[in-house]
Design an enzyme around this catalytic site. Structure first.
Site, PDB file in Angstrom:
ATOM      1  N   ASP A 186       0.893  -1.157   0.000  1.00 33.69           N
ATOM      2  CA  ASP A 186       0.000   0.000   0.000  1.00 33.69           C
ATOM      3  C   ASP A 186       0.934   1.210   0.000  1.00 33.69           C
ATOM      4  O   ASP A 186       2.104   1.095   0.378  1.00 33.69           O
ATOM      5  CB  ASP A 186      -0.922  -0.025   1.226  1.00 33.69           C
ATOM      6  CG  ASP A 186      -2.102   0.902   1.018  1.00 33.69           C
ATOM      7  OD1 ASP A 186      -3.133   0.702   1.673  1.00 33.69           O
ATOM      8  OD2 ASP A 186      -1.989   1.825   0.174  1.00 33.69           O
TER       9      ASP A 186
HETATM   10  C1  GLC Z   1      -4.098   4.381  -0.428  1.00 34.66           C
HETATM   11  C2  GLC Z   1      -5.013   3.193  -0.239  1.00 34.66           C
HETATM   12  C3  GLC Z   1      -4.917   2.166  -1.339  1.00 34.66           C
HETATM   13  C4  GLC Z   1      -4.684   2.896  -2.636  1.00 34.66           C
HETATM   14  C5  GLC Z   1      -3.298   3.490  -2.561  1.00 34.66           C
HETATM   15  C6  GLC Z   1      -3.000   4.372  -3.772  1.00 34.66           C
HETATM   16  O1  GLC Z   1      -3.507   4.723   0.794  1.00 34.66           O
HETATM   17  O2  GLC Z   1      -4.930   2.521   1.022  1.00 34.66           O
HETATM   18  O3  GLC Z   1      -6.145   1.419  -1.364  1.00 34.66           O
HETATM   19  O4  GLC Z   1      -4.768   2.002  -3.739  1.00 34.66           O
HETATM   20  O5  GLC Z   1      -3.082   4.239  -1.384  1.00 34.66           O
HETATM   21  O6  GLC Z   1      -3.824   5.484  -3.765  1.00 34.66           O
END
Ligand code: GLC
Length: 726
Positions: free
Chosen positions: A259
């Site tokens: 993430d």
């Molecule tokens: C965010 C989210 C994830 C997302 C990523 C990119 O923090 O937790 O679901 O795909 O970052 O935006």
């Protein structure tokens, strides 16, 4: 004779496919090895981490392309800047906003999942994205979780069945789905650091199944690690979750992506299953004189450990093999289509899923409202006009066109006199903070009551709205009730006009002190571009609602399992959290503790009536390898076409371990014309009745008697069968 020849031909064709598949994968491995042998160590390391907010480098020298990713589960997000959070201001990145995944789950219809995946995959492909960062299948444990609207409810079996076709649909476009957030990211409070303690049994029975189905049946090409910790180790580089369960036990051959900002340690990232580091806390070109991406954990620090031999070269080779495989499946796949977006078909898919996912919770002859009648209809509530495709965090969308509920109702109810009153107002969506509303809610309330007085019928269109704390990433809801004074407003409106129905737009259950005061309640989700049409389709009766709740609505928050055991259970204490309800999540808790919910998992009314009869079971005695077959007939006994979802639950009687009363093990949606009868059958593998036995770290099929429950909701069982498993 003919049959035999035919079968023989089938076998030959099948084995050709197998050979092709094998040669394909042998071919693929050969190609991967040949590229790997040409890469320098620096090039290998560079591929394992971001070069920008949403891309990783290829190898320009060899013509190996970059990988481009985009959120999110409900549609392709607007283009983000190269290196800063915020939108790049492109004008060619408007997209179709599909309904939230809670709505998809509520359809209880895997065919809708496949349509969804194909359509959203086409849009990702057209926007030249190689990885679409979704779907999310974190289990709905608490009604406060800010991101439940992005997920598929509280039941692992439902989520498992609904996530597989979505993944397959996306990936047939040559775009990787990215199954997230693996695992135990069931709240937004402290999501970056909470250490979740949960029994191995609950992990395997509740939190892992949808991920396992996505990997083993959906063949997902990438998985996103969650921000939180499990057993003290971050999920983005976790020896048990990634090396053992995902890559060894489940044989996942794709790429594990963090993430954004989920990596925290180079050595762990090198050794514990991470393949691609994104979004680490550097803001790109300004943190350092050099290239800030060189400071990523899997950048220079990793290169150092490889050069000194502290971590073996085999770790980076494994990562790069997986990344190259992802490339051959996507950006280096010459056969993938070109995609398409913002077309009529995609809007129709969004509308169909919306209408099929709406759940009719209560109806005292309020719905449907006849669109041909000349009546005065008061539409009250900010959600009647507020754009709901923005907000919510990373899943927000730049919808090409979002039809509001007010617009959809105006277009459908041409003979009605429509009075609109906002009733209450909230501020604009803003990630991480609450912007105060513009208007004084008292004056809005006065106007709304006046509108209600003048109307024959009132539709209150309220709920949550993806503002911070109101179904949004980065924060959970602060309480279970509706925000912005809606409860008081609704009371005042109902006093002014008892002919009031509620259209609740949310991705979570909410407290309903007004449940007995309104004549009808419709659970409408965040429905995306076609919201207004989908709601008008169901309100007018053009479409008969057939959605079923993918999660329980507790009467009050304390009735929910996660909130029963105090702070340690939610949100945790000092970043330590224990899922003390163990396997009893959602209806498992309500059934077993006999806590009557406001509305039960699997509940959903129809404008017509169905009768389920002639339910039969293929045997009373089963053993390993057998399948239970439940067959029954179902008739539409009233005068409107509709669809029903037959649900089959199973429970162990007098188990030697604690168990839920019953668990969903099968379901089927049936569409019937008035008077039509259909015979259906639902198969359940006996192995699916096993529980996860921690003493052997494996599944254990307990002998003895079980009860099979057949019905159309977890709290509406029409037939039970006693069976024995030897
Ligand atoms: C965010 C989210 C994830 C997302 C990523 C990119 O923090 O937790 O679901 O795909 O970052 O935006």
């Amino acid at each position: 004779m003919k049959i035999r020849v035919y079968l023989l031909a089938l076998v030959v064709i099948n084995s050709c496919f197998d050979i092709m598949a094998q040669t394909n994968s042998k071919d693929l491995d050969t190609k991967i090895e040949s590229i790997l042998s040409q890469l320098t160590l620096e090039e290998k390391v560079a591929m394992c981490h971001a070069q920008s907010k949403f891309s990783t480098p290829g190898v320009a020298r060899l013509g190996i392309p970059e990988i481009w990713m985009s959120d999110g589960p409900h549609g392709v997000r607007g283009e983000i800047n190269w290196d800063k959070w915020g939108y790049a201001g492109w004008t060619n990145d408007f997209a179709t906003a599909f309904p939230a995944l809670t709505c998809l789950a509520a359809t209880f219809n895997p065919e809708r999942s496949e349509e969804y995946g194909i359509a959203v995959g086409e849009e990702a492909r057209y926007r030249r994205k190689d990885v679409l960062l979704g779907p999310g299948v974190n289990i709905y444990r608490t009604p406060l979780n800010g991101r439940n609207f992005e997920y598929m409810g509280e039941d692992p079996f439902l989520a498992s069945k609904m996530v597989v076709p979505y993944i397959q649909g996306v990936q047939q476009n040559g775009v990787a789905a990215c199954l997230k957030h693996y695992v135990l990211n069931n709240q937004e409070v402290w999501r970056n650091k909470v250490n979740v303690k949960v029994s191995e049994r609950a992990l395997y029975e509740i939190y892992l199944p949808a991920f396992k189905a996505g990997v083993q049946e959906g063949k997902v090409w990438s998985v996103m690690g969650a921000y939180n910790k499990y057993k003290g180790q971050y999920c983005c580089h976790n020896e048990i979750l990634l090396n053992k369960i995902l890559k060894n036990d489940w044989q996942f051959d794709g790429v594990v992506i963090t993430d954004w900002g989920g990596a925290t340690n180079t050595r762990e990232a090198a050794l514990y299953g991470l393949d691609m580091e994104m979004g680490s806390h550097s803001d790109g070109l300004t943190v350092s004189a050099d290239y800030a991406y060189d400071y990523y954990y899997l950048a220079n620090p990793y290169l150092e450990l490889l050069k000194t031999g502290e971590v073996p070269i085999s770790t980076v080779d494994d990562k790069v093999r997986r990344i190259l495989r992802l490339m051959f499946r996507t950006t280096m796949n010459p056969d993938r289509g070109l995609g398409r977006m913002n077309n009529r078909e995609h809007l129709d898919v969004a509308r169909k899923i919306g209408t099929e996912g709406i759940v009719l919770l209560k109806n005292e002859d309020f719905f449907p409202i006849d669109p041909n009648k000349e009546l005065t209809l008061a539409i009250i509530g900010e959600n009647a006009t507020k754009a709901l495709t923005p907000g919510g965090g990373s899943s927000e969308l730049k919808a090409k066109d979002e039809v509001s509920p007010l617009r959809g109702i105006k277009e459908r109810f041409k003979n009605a006199k429509i009075i609109h009153a906002m009733g209450y107002n909230s501020g604009p969506p803003q990630y991480g903070k609450v912007i105060p509303p513009k208007y004084n809610n008292d004056s809005l309330k006065t106007a709304a009551v006046a509108a209600a007085k003048k109307a024959d019928l009132v539709l209150f269109i309220g709920g949550l709205n993806k503002n911070h704390y109101q179904d949004c990433e980065g924060g959970d809801r602060l309480d279970y009730g509706l925000p912005f004074g809606q409860d008081e407003l609704l009371d005042a409106v109902v006093k002014a006009n008892p002919n009031t129905g509620m259209v609740l737009i949310s991705g979570n259950a909410v407290e309903m002190p007004w449940v007995d005061k309104v004549k009808g309640i419709m659970q409408a989700w965040f429905l995306g571009s076609q919201s207004g049409h989908a709601i008008a389709d169901v309100v007018s009766g053009d479409v008969n609602p057939s959605g079923k709740l993918p999660f329980t609505f507790p009467v009050k928050l304390e009735d929910n399992a996660a909130h029963y055991y105090g702070e340690i259970s939610y949100p945790g204490v000092d970043y330590e959290q224990e899922y003390k309800e163990d396997i009893l999540v959602g209806y498992r808790w309500h059934d077993t503790r006999k806590i009557k919910p406001q509305f039960a998992f699997g509940h959903g009314l129809s404008y017509t009536e169905f009768q389920l009869f002639n339910a039969e079971i293929n045997s009373k005695n089963f053993e390993k390898g057998d399948a239970i077959t439940i067959s029954c007939s179902i008739t539409n006994t009233a005068n409107m076409a509709g669809a029903e979802v037959v649900q089959v639950y199973v429970g162990k009687n007098k188990s030697k371990v604690p168990r839920a009363v019953k668990e969903l093990k099968g379901f089927q949606k049936v569409y019937l014309e008035p008077g039509e009868t259909e015979d259906i059958s639902i198969d359940i593998k006996i192995e699916d009745l096993a529980y996860y036995d921690e003493s052997i770290s494996d599944w254990n099929l307990e002998e003895g008697s079980y009860t099979v429950y057949v019905g159309n909701a977890s709290d509406n069982i029409s037939r039970t069968f006693k069976i024995r498993v030897k």
